[in-house]
Design a protein around this motif. Sequence first.
Motif, mmCIF file in Angstrom:
data_model
loop_
_atom_site.group_PDB
_atom_site.id
_atom_site.type_symbol
_atom_site.label_atom_id
_atom_site.label_comp_id
_atom_site.label_asym_id
_atom_site.label_seq_id
_atom_site.Cartn_x
_atom_site.Cartn_y
_atom_site.Cartn_z
ATOM 1 N N GLU A 68 -15.800 19.628 -33.934
ATOM 2 C CA GLU A 68 -15.864 20.421 -35.155
ATOM 3 C C GLU A 68 -15.377 21.831 -34.844
ATOM 4 O O GLU A 68 -15.768 22.425 -33.846
ATOM 5 C CB GLU A 68 -17.301 20.472 -35.673
ATOM 6 N N GLN B 296 -19.756 14.518 -38.271
ATOM 7 C CA GLN B 296 -20.521 14.171 -37.086
ATOM 8 C C GLN B 296 -19.651 14.433 -35.866
ATOM 9 O O GLN B 296 -18.550 13.889 -35.744
ATOM 10 C CB GLN B 296 -20.953 12.705 -37.125
ATOM 11 N N SER B 297 -20.136 15.265 -34.968
ATOM 12 C CA SER B 297 -19.338 15.618 -33.799
ATOM 13 C C SER B 297 -20.237 15.772 -32.585
ATOM 14 O O SER B 297 -21.448 15.978 -32.698
ATOM 15 C CB SER B 297 -18.584 16.926 -34.043
ATOM 16 N N ASN B 298 -19.609 15.650 -31.416
ATOM 17 C CA ASN B 298 -20.317 15.874 -30.164
ATOM 18 C C ASN B 298 -20.051 17.263 -29.605
ATOM 19 O O ASN B 298 -20.682 17.676 -28.630
ATOM 20 C CB ASN B 298 -19.889 14.830 -29.122
#
Length: 385
Positions: A28, A43-45
Amino acid sequence: MADRLRPATADQLREAVAWAATERTPTEIVGAGTKRALGRPFQSNLTIDLSALSGVIDYEPAELVITAHAGTPLSTIETMLAEANQQLAFEPPDWGPLLGMGPDGATLGGVLASNMSGPRRLKAGAARDHFLGFEAVSGRGEVFKSGSRVVKNVTGYDLCKLMAGSYGTLAVLAQVNVKVLPAPEKTRTVLLLGLDDAAGCAVLREVARSPYEPSGLAHLPASVAAASAVSYVRDAGTSVTAIRLEGTGASVEYRCRMIRDVLAGRGRSEELHSTNSVALWRELRDVSYFVADQSRVVWKLSVAPTDGPAVAVAIAAGSDAVWFYDWAGGLIWLSLPRSDDAGAALVRGAVTSGHATLIRADADTRADAARGRVHRPVHAARVLD
């Protein structure tokens, strides 16, 4: 919780994106995050925070161009331009409060990446029309440039047009060049009171075709006008059709007089001078009328100006809708009660030709919209803001 990187230089940004690409990590990109509630829930890591990549690199008022890092707060840019009596002519809105955030949080890169423009777009063009050049990092971690600080020196593909409105999906903007213009010497707004939607939008279209060069054309139904902070608008007790004129003092006074003469007999008219005009068009720009009730969903509808009133009437027949018009009726800002589909079926039935974008809704509804369950597309990318 996602990891967070905060690069402070273009090289650090390149390294961060390259690492994320190598690791195939969903990432993101944010500046201030004021548009996190716009589009599909992300949704991101990994989060790459551009807030440290900030500051004006070069500003030459005589050259009408400013170069800045993409994470520079828009408020910083606008304050600097105001000191030189200049402005971003495309009038970028501040949707932070509309989307449940604080005001004055947007960044210059985020505004350009989402191609955000305000009421003056009908005269000055969109953000993309003022975007001269940039330095960016591609999804492969490669630095590339496009455009220039001077329009006549730009060669090759005009990638600025491609980046504007890409919502951060094509590259991460690191540095941008933007054209600026002198601020108007005087601003006035002619108000016509008591017109219904069809008559008000017809007047706006007539003025748009006139030689009087309006820089803003909006119509507020009575329920929306009553929410204005401008007393002349709020206390009118009727709908308000607004025509903004900008320029030198003598020119604005002449055009105001001519428009009031041409529209004599269409309804009672009033005139707002500079302070009240600025306040009214800031409300319109920022969609301030829909900020208070965050439980309602908000749509942005782009239609042919001649179709605007009919679209609003069709939607109002099936829901407790609140709306107002900008761009001479070609832009409808619409507020609807919360529902399972955010009113998408109703909107789709009414907007048979044009475009509808879901701007504000709860996360579950936005997620369903991105999966196609709401039957209307919404921007699904995370905006660089």
